[in-house]
Design a protein around this motif. Sequence first.
Motif, PDB file in Angstrom:
ATOM      1  N   TYR A 151      21.132  19.021 -20.522  1.00  0.00           N
ATOM      2  CA  TYR A 151      22.111  18.284 -19.728  1.00  0.00           C
ATOM      3  C   TYR A 151      22.855  19.238 -18.814  1.00  0.00           C
ATOM      4  O   TYR A 151      23.033  20.416 -19.116  1.00  0.00           O
ATOM      5  CB  TYR A 151      23.104  17.551 -20.647  1.00  0.00           C
ATOM      6  CG  TYR A 151      22.413  16.611 -21.597  1.00  0.00           C
ATOM      7  CD1 TYR A 151      21.954  15.370 -21.153  1.00  0.00           C
ATOM      8  CD2 TYR A 151      22.184  16.956 -22.923  1.00  0.00           C
ATOM      9  CE1 TYR A 151      21.303  14.499 -22.013  1.00  0.00           C
ATOM     10  CE2 TYR A 151      21.541  16.096 -23.792  1.00  0.00           C
ATOM     11  CZ  TYR A 151      21.105  14.873 -23.327  1.00  0.00           C
ATOM     12  OH  TYR A 151      20.449  14.023 -24.184  1.00  0.00           O
ATOM     13  N   GLU A 153      26.345  19.923 -16.208  1.00  0.00           N
ATOM     14  CA  GLU A 153      27.735  19.568 -15.981  1.00  0.00           C
ATOM     15  C   GLU A 153      27.781  18.519 -14.872  1.00  0.00           C
ATOM     16  O   GLU A 153      26.922  18.501 -13.991  1.00  0.00           O
ATOM     17  CB  GLU A 153      28.550  20.806 -15.573  1.00  0.00           C
ATOM     18  CG  GLU A 153      28.646  21.884 -16.636  1.00  0.00           C
ATOM     19  CD  GLU A 153      29.479  21.494 -17.844  1.00  0.00           C
ATOM     20  OE1 GLU A 153      30.241  20.497 -17.768  1.00  0.00           O
ATOM     21  OE2 GLU A 153      29.368  22.168 -18.871  1.00  0.00           O
ATOM     22  N   GLU A 158      24.943  23.519 -13.150  1.00  0.00           N
ATOM     23  CA  GLU A 158      25.187  24.325 -14.343  1.00  0.00           C
ATOM     24  C   GLU A 158      24.729  23.570 -15.593  1.00  0.00           C
ATOM     25  O   GLU A 158      25.095  22.413 -15.797  1.00  0.00           O
ATOM     26  CB  GLU A 158      26.680  24.656 -14.481  1.00  0.00           C
ATOM     27  CG  GLU A 158      27.220  25.560 -13.404  1.00  0.00           C
ATOM     28  CD  GLU A 158      26.712  26.981 -13.541  1.00  0.00           C
ATOM     29  OE1 GLU A 158      26.653  27.500 -14.676  1.00  0.00           O
ATOM     30  OE2 GLU A 158      26.368  27.571 -12.500  1.00  0.00           O
ATOM     31  N   MET A 160      24.813  22.567 -19.395  1.00  0.00           N
ATOM     32  CA  MET A 160      25.860  22.493 -20.415  1.00  0.00           C
ATOM     33  C   MET A 160      25.501  23.383 -21.607  1.00  0.00           C
ATOM     34  O   MET A 160      24.328  23.540 -21.949  1.00  0.00           O
ATOM     35  CB  MET A 160      26.047  21.052 -20.874  1.00  0.00           C
ATOM     36  CG  MET A 160      26.568  20.133 -19.785  1.00  0.00           C
ATOM     37  SD  MET A 160      26.712  18.420 -20.320  1.00  0.00           S
ATOM     38  CE  MET A 160      28.132  18.541 -21.397  1.00  0.00           C
ATOM     39  N   GLU A 161      26.520  23.920 -22.238  1.00  0.00           N
ATOM     40  CA  GLU A 161      26.310  24.804 -23.383  1.00  0.00           C
ATOM     41  C   GLU A 161      25.543  24.110 -24.504  1.00  0.00           C
ATOM     42  O   GLU A 161      24.752  24.743 -25.208  1.00  0.00           O
ATOM     43  CB  GLU A 161      27.661  25.313 -23.899  1.00  0.00           C
ATOM     44  CG  GLU A 161      27.526  26.405 -24.934  1.00  0.00           C
ATOM     45  CD  GLU A 161      28.852  27.029 -25.307  1.00  0.00           C
ATOM     46  OE1 GLU A 161      28.936  27.517 -26.451  1.00  0.00           O
ATOM     47  OE2 GLU A 161      29.773  27.036 -24.483  1.00  0.00           O
ATOM     48  N   SER A 162      25.721  22.816 -24.661  1.00  0.00           N
ATOM     49  CA  SER A 162      25.015  22.068 -25.703  1.00  0.00           C
ATOM     50  C   SER A 162      23.500  22.057 -25.470  1.00  0.00           C
ATOM     51  O   SER A 162      22.735  21.730 -26.375  1.00  0.00           O
ATOM     52  CB  SER A 162      25.543  20.633 -25.786  1.00  0.00           C
ATOM     53  OG  SER A 162      25.297  19.955 -24.559  1.00  0.00           O
ATOM     54  N   SER A 163      23.063  22.432 -24.268  1.00  0.00           N
ATOM     55  CA  SER A 163      21.636  22.447 -23.923  1.00  0.00           C
ATOM     56  C   SER A 163      20.982  23.810 -24.151  1.00  0.00           C
ATOM     57  O   SER A 163      19.770  23.937 -24.013  1.00  0.00           O
ATOM     58  CB  SER A 163      21.457  22.048 -22.454  1.00  0.00           C
ATOM     59  OG  SER A 163      21.995  20.778 -22.224  1.00  0.00           O
TER      60      SER A 163
END
Length: 189
Positions: A151, A153, A158, A160-163
């Motif tokens: 995913y 932002e 950019e 996402m950190e969850s990705s």
Amino acid sequence: LNAGQIDQFGGSACLSLPIGDEYTVTLSKKGYVPVSLTFDTRKPVLLPSSELDIELSPGKAPLLVSLQDAATAQELTGDITLTNLNREEKIVYDSQTKIRQGDEYHLSASVVGYMFIDTSIVVPYSDEQLVYNLKLQKIEQMMIMQLKDIYFELNSAEIMESSYEAVNRVVDLMNYNPNLQIELSAHTD
């Protein structure tokens, strides 16, 4: 037996046992190996009271994972790792691996020349062997690999950190197959 003080984190219990008989007490909790204690009061009792600390061991189930070519069913050899999602524990799989009952694991398998495979395991409250036959797809020229859980932002390119975990799996694939050339394409909102 007064067990009013025992909860999920431990506690204490008080037993009052008449003299002249043998008693077996079994301590158990879901997901743990039961412990049985025998008290023989037919023999002379040296201490009128005593205290025992007993720690239950987590129940574990044996795990068998086989890796196969998806097209030919040929047995493959590769690396298998497990992550216990309940305890943030990483395990490198071998044929003796046992995993904790009631916990959830993320399993990742990599074989040179093949796409990686990821799956989840929720371990039942049983000590029966869990068997996973994972079928991996051979990497071929012009193959399309659809990645999930990547995913961006909002209004940005950019990631996402969850990705990061999903992106790192692609990095692992490239490290595992150094001659691999890939083209990435994506779209954002």
